[in-house]
Design a protein around this motif. Structure first.
Motif, PDB file in Angstrom:
ATOM      1  N   ASP A 138       0.865  -1.191   0.000  1.00 36.12           N
ATOM      2  CA  ASP A 138       0.000   0.000   0.000  1.00 36.12           C
ATOM      3  C   ASP A 138       0.892   1.229   0.000  1.00 36.12           C
ATOM      4  O   ASP A 138       1.019   1.932   0.996  1.00 36.12           O
ATOM      5  CB  ASP A 138      -0.931   0.002   1.212  1.00 36.12           C
ATOM      6  CG  ASP A 138      -1.923   1.166   1.168  1.00 36.12           C
ATOM      7  OD1 ASP A 138      -2.298   1.590   0.055  1.00 36.12           O
ATOM      8  OD2 ASP A 138      -2.294   1.666   2.242  1.00 36.12           O
ATOM      9  N   SER A 139       1.543   1.472  -1.126  1.00 38.40           N
ATOM     10  CA  SER A 139       2.463   2.597  -1.275  1.00 38.40           C
ATOM     11  C   SER A 139       1.968   3.539  -2.353  1.00 38.40           C
ATOM     12  O   SER A 139       1.012   3.250  -3.062  1.00 38.40           O
ATOM     13  CB  SER A 139       3.864   2.078  -1.643  1.00 38.40           C
ATOM     14  OG  SER A 139       4.404   1.306  -0.603  1.00 38.40           O
ATOM     15  N   GLN A 140       2.636   4.666  -2.476  1.00 36.43           N
ATOM     16  CA  GLN A 140       2.360   5.610  -3.552  1.00 36.43           C
ATOM     17  C   GLN A 140       3.109   5.123  -4.791  1.00 36.43           C
ATOM     18  O   GLN A 140       4.295   4.793  -4.711  1.00 36.43           O
ATOM     19  CB  GLN A 140       2.859   6.990  -3.138  1.00 36.43           C
ATOM     20  CG  GLN A 140       2.760   8.045  -4.216  1.00 36.43           C
ATOM     21  CD  GLN A 140       3.440   9.341  -3.778  1.00 36.43           C
ATOM     22  OE1 GLN A 140       4.233   9.359  -2.855  1.00 36.43           O
ATOM     23  NE2 GLN A 140       3.125  10.418  -4.473  1.00 36.43           N
ATOM     24  N   GLU A 141       2.424   5.057  -5.921  1.00 32.53           N
ATOM     25  CA  GLU A 141       3.080   4.663  -7.169  1.00 32.53           C
ATOM     26  C   GLU A 141       2.778   5.714  -8.234  1.00 32.53           C
ATOM     27  O   GLU A 141       1.644   6.177  -8.349  1.00 32.53           O
ATOM     28  CB  GLU A 141       2.598   3.283  -7.628  1.00 32.53           C
ATOM     29  CG  GLU A 141       3.252   2.804  -8.917  1.00 32.53           C
ATOM     30  CD  GLU A 141       3.044   1.309  -9.156  1.00 32.53           C
ATOM     31  OE1 GLU A 141       3.868   0.529  -8.670  1.00 32.53           O
ATOM     32  OE2 GLU A 141       2.042   0.951  -9.800  1.00 32.53           O
ATOM     33  N   ILE A 142       3.804   6.071  -8.967  1.00 30.63           N
ATOM     34  CA  ILE A 142       3.648   6.976 -10.105  1.00 30.63           C
ATOM     35  C   ILE A 142       4.062   6.214 -11.355  1.00 30.63           C
ATOM     36  O   ILE A 142       5.144   5.610 -11.390  1.00 30.63           O
ATOM     37  CB  ILE A 142       4.509   8.239  -9.941  1.00 30.63           C
ATOM     38  CG1 ILE A 142       4.060   9.038  -8.713  1.00 30.63           C
ATOM     39  CG2 ILE A 142       4.439   9.106 -11.194  1.00 30.63           C
ATOM     40  CD1 ILE A 142       4.963  10.194  -8.352  1.00 30.63           C
ATOM     41  N   LEU A 143       3.211   6.218 -12.349  1.00 28.96           N
ATOM     42  CA  LEU A 143       3.533   5.633 -13.652  1.00 28.96           C
ATOM     43  C   LEU A 143       3.760   6.802 -14.606  1.00 28.96           C
ATOM     44  O   LEU A 143       2.895   7.671 -14.750  1.00 28.96           O
ATOM     45  CB  LEU A 143       2.393   4.744 -14.137  1.00 28.96           C
ATOM     46  CG  LEU A 143       2.620   3.985 -15.441  1.00 28.96           C
ATOM     47  CD1 LEU A 143       1.761   2.729 -15.469  1.00 28.96           C
ATOM     48  CD2 LEU A 143       2.328   4.837 -16.666  1.00 28.96           C
ATOM     49  N   LEU A 144       4.934   6.836 -15.233  1.00 25.62           N
ATOM     50  CA  LEU A 144       5.299   7.897 -16.176  1.00 25.62           C
ATOM     51  C   LEU A 144       5.564   7.266 -17.534  1.00 25.62           C
ATOM     52  O   LEU A 144       6.370   6.339 -17.640  1.00 25.62           O
ATOM     53  CB  LEU A 144       6.555   8.628 -15.681  1.00 25.62           C
ATOM     54  CG  LEU A 144       7.194   9.632 -16.644  1.00 25.62           C
ATOM     55  CD1 LEU A 144       6.268  10.811 -16.892  1.00 25.62           C
ATOM     56  CD2 LEU A 144       8.534  10.111 -16.086  1.00 25.62           C
ATOM     57  N   VAL A 145       4.890   7.762 -18.569  1.00 27.32           N
ATOM     58  CA  VAL A 145       5.098   7.246 -19.918  1.00 27.32           C
ATOM     59  C   VAL A 145       6.280   7.987 -20.547  1.00 27.32           C
ATOM     60  O   VAL A 145       6.266   9.209 -20.687  1.00 27.32           O
ATOM     61  CB  VAL A 145       3.840   7.412 -20.792  1.00 27.32           C
ATOM     62  CG1 VAL A 145       4.082   6.838 -22.186  1.00 27.32           C
ATOM     63  CG2 VAL A 145       2.638   6.735 -20.133  1.00 27.32           C
ATOM     64  N   ILE A 190       7.507   4.370 -10.333  1.00 25.93           N
ATOM     65  CA  ILE A 190       8.227   4.942  -9.199  1.00 25.93           C
ATOM     66  C   ILE A 190       7.373   4.695  -7.962  1.00 25.93           C
ATOM     67  O   ILE A 190       6.219   5.138  -7.907  1.00 25.93           O
ATOM     68  CB  ILE A 190       8.483   6.447  -9.396  1.00 25.93           C
ATOM     69  CG1 ILE A 190       9.233   6.667 -10.730  1.00 25.93           C
ATOM     70  CG2 ILE A 190       9.251   7.044  -8.230  1.00 25.93           C
ATOM     71  CD1 ILE A 190       9.107   8.055 -11.291  1.00 25.93           C
ATOM     72  N   ILE A 191       7.919   3.979  -6.980  1.00 30.57           N
ATOM     73  CA  ILE A 191       7.146   3.523  -5.825  1.00 30.57           C
ATOM     74  C   ILE A 191       7.807   4.011  -4.542  1.00 30.57           C
ATOM     75  O   ILE A 191       9.008   3.828  -4.340  1.00 30.57           O
ATOM     76  CB  ILE A 191       7.052   1.988  -5.812  1.00 30.57           C
ATOM     77  CG1 ILE A 191       6.465   1.485  -7.136  1.00 30.57           C
ATOM     78  CG2 ILE A 191       6.227   1.506  -4.625  1.00 30.57           C
ATOM     79  CD1 ILE A 191       6.746   0.034  -7.407  1.00 30.57           C
ATOM     80  N   SER A 192       7.000   4.631  -3.664  1.00 33.80           N
ATOM     81  CA  SER A 192       7.525   5.092  -2.385  1.00 33.80           C
ATOM     82  C   SER A 192       6.428   4.997  -1.314  1.00 33.80           C
ATOM     83  O   SER A 192       5.310   5.441  -1.551  1.00 33.80           O
ATOM     84  CB  SER A 192       8.002   6.533  -2.493  1.00 33.80           C
ATOM     85  OG  SER A 192       8.505   6.990  -1.252  1.00 33.80           O
ATOM     86  N   PRO A 193       6.751   4.418  -0.138  1.00 33.41           N
ATOM     87  CA  PRO A 193       7.994   3.710   0.153  1.00 33.41           C
ATOM     88  C   PRO A 193       8.017   2.382  -0.583  1.00 33.41           C
ATOM     89  O   PRO A 193       6.983   1.935  -1.097  1.00 33.41           O
ATOM     90  CB  PRO A 193       7.922   3.518   1.666  1.00 33.41           C
ATOM     91  CG  PRO A 193       6.452   3.460   1.965  1.00 33.41           C
ATOM     92  CD  PRO A 193       5.814   4.410   0.996  1.00 33.41           C
ATOM     93  N   PRO A 194       9.178   1.740  -0.661  1.00 29.26           N
ATOM     94  CA  PRO A 194       9.246   0.451  -1.351  1.00 29.26           C
ATOM     95  C   PRO A 194       8.237  -0.536  -0.783  1.00 29.26           C
ATOM     96  O   PRO A 194       7.969  -0.542   0.420  1.00 29.26           O
ATOM     97  CB  PRO A 194      10.688  -0.007  -1.061  1.00 29.26           C
ATOM     98  CG  PRO A 194      11.441   1.262  -0.845  1.00 29.26           C
ATOM     99  CD  PRO A 194      10.472   2.188  -0.156  1.00 29.26           C
ATOM    100  N   THR A 195       7.655  -1.333  -1.652  1.00 29.95           N
ATOM    101  CA  THR A 195       6.680  -2.325  -1.215  1.00 29.95           C
ATOM    102  C   THR A 195       7.418  -3.571  -0.729  1.00 29.95           C
ATOM    103  O   THR A 195       8.573  -3.791  -1.084  1.00 29.95           O
ATOM    104  CB  THR A 195       5.707  -2.676  -2.339  1.00 29.95           C
ATOM    105  OG1 THR A 195       6.440  -3.075  -3.495  1.00 29.95           O
ATOM    106  CG2 THR A 195       4.841  -1.492  -2.689  1.00 29.95           C
ATOM    107  N   PRO A 196       6.756  -4.398   0.083  1.00 34.79           N
ATOM    108  CA  PRO A 196       7.432  -5.579   0.615  1.00 34.79           C
ATOM    109  C   PRO A 196       7.946  -6.477  -0.485  1.00 34.79           C
ATOM    110  O   PRO A 196       7.359  -6.585  -1.558  1.00 34.79           O
ATOM    111  CB  PRO A 196       6.328  -6.283   1.412  1.00 34.79           C
ATOM    112  CG  PRO A 196       5.350  -5.200   1.735  1.00 34.79           C
ATOM    113  CD  PRO A 196       5.396  -4.259   0.583  1.00 34.79           C
ATOM    114  N   ALA A 197       9.062  -7.128  -0.193  1.00 32.66           N
ATOM    115  CA  ALA A 197       9.688  -8.023  -1.174  1.00 32.66           C
ATOM    116  C   ALA A 197       8.815  -9.233  -1.419  1.00 32.66           C
ATOM    117  O   ALA A 197       8.064  -9.650  -0.560  1.00 32.66           O
ATOM    118  CB  ALA A 197      11.047  -8.453  -0.690  1.00 32.66           C
TER     119      ALA A 197
END
Length: 197
Positions: A138-145, A190-197
């Motif tokens: 449950d992190s913030q994710e940004i997808l950039l084309v 781009i994901i912050s904070p990193p999601t669990p492995a």
């Protein structure tokens, strides 16, 4: 306490103060408490504390679980040359991750992930991340084309994005990327904070 001898990966156990210090360093980088890592491994907090201080032996299996909980490999725990600072990764040298047919996913950020993890994705015409939407943490994710165009299906709603467009969402929301166009597309996650492995 002096360092103890360390057996290789084929041995039953290994410990030394340098190894313990690296485990602690990776744990601190991931902002994990001793108890949180112990629960994720799973090992007892007391044992983990002793291991970090070089006062306990650990089996290779235990080290694998600890490394997995930290989002790294056992090799990272033994890499005495790993140090913070600038790290260049050439495009051809990016680690390739499992991806659906017609797509390629590579790792840009270096483990252990500190505050952000970054992936590059390439999609041939008609390719996607798979038939089903997925979630991760449950992190913030940004997808950039970066080039081309893709469709992001976010919780069942379609968002068509072209080069230069971006979208931000939670990784806990089901999502799927597809290239429905006739030309290849390249994106960044781009994901912050990193999601669990």
């Amino acid at each position: 306490m002096a360092d103890r001898p360390t057996q290789g990966p084929a041995g039953d156990f290994t410990t030394d103060t340098a190894l313990g210090a690296r485990i602690r360093e990776y744990r601190m980088v991931r902002r994990m408490s001793l108890r949180a890592l112990a629960e994720a491994a799973p090992v007892s907090p007391g044992f983990l504390s002793q291991l970090e201080r070089g006062q306990a032996n650990a089996s290779i299996g235990t080290l694998r679980r600890i490394a997995g909980a930290l989002g790294i490999t056992v090799a990272h725990l033994f890499d005495q040359d790993s140090a913070p600072g600038p790290r260049v990764t050439r495009r051809a040298d990016r680690p390739m991750l499992h991806a659906a047919p017609g797509s390629r996913k590579t790792l840009i950020s270096h483990p252990p992930f500190r505050h952000v993890e970054v992936y590059a994705g390439e999609f041939d015409p008609g390719a996607s991340t798979g038939d089903d939407a997925y979630t991760h943490g449950d992190s913030q994710e940004i997808l950039l084309v970066i080039s081309g165009a893709v469709r992001l299906e976010l919780d069942g709603r379609a968002h068509d994005l072209e080069a230069g467009d971006s979208i931000e969402y939670r990784t806990s929301v089901p999502h799927r990327v597809a290239n429905i166009h006739d030309t290849a597309a390249e994106i960044l996650w781009i994901i912050s904070p990193p999601t669990p492995a």
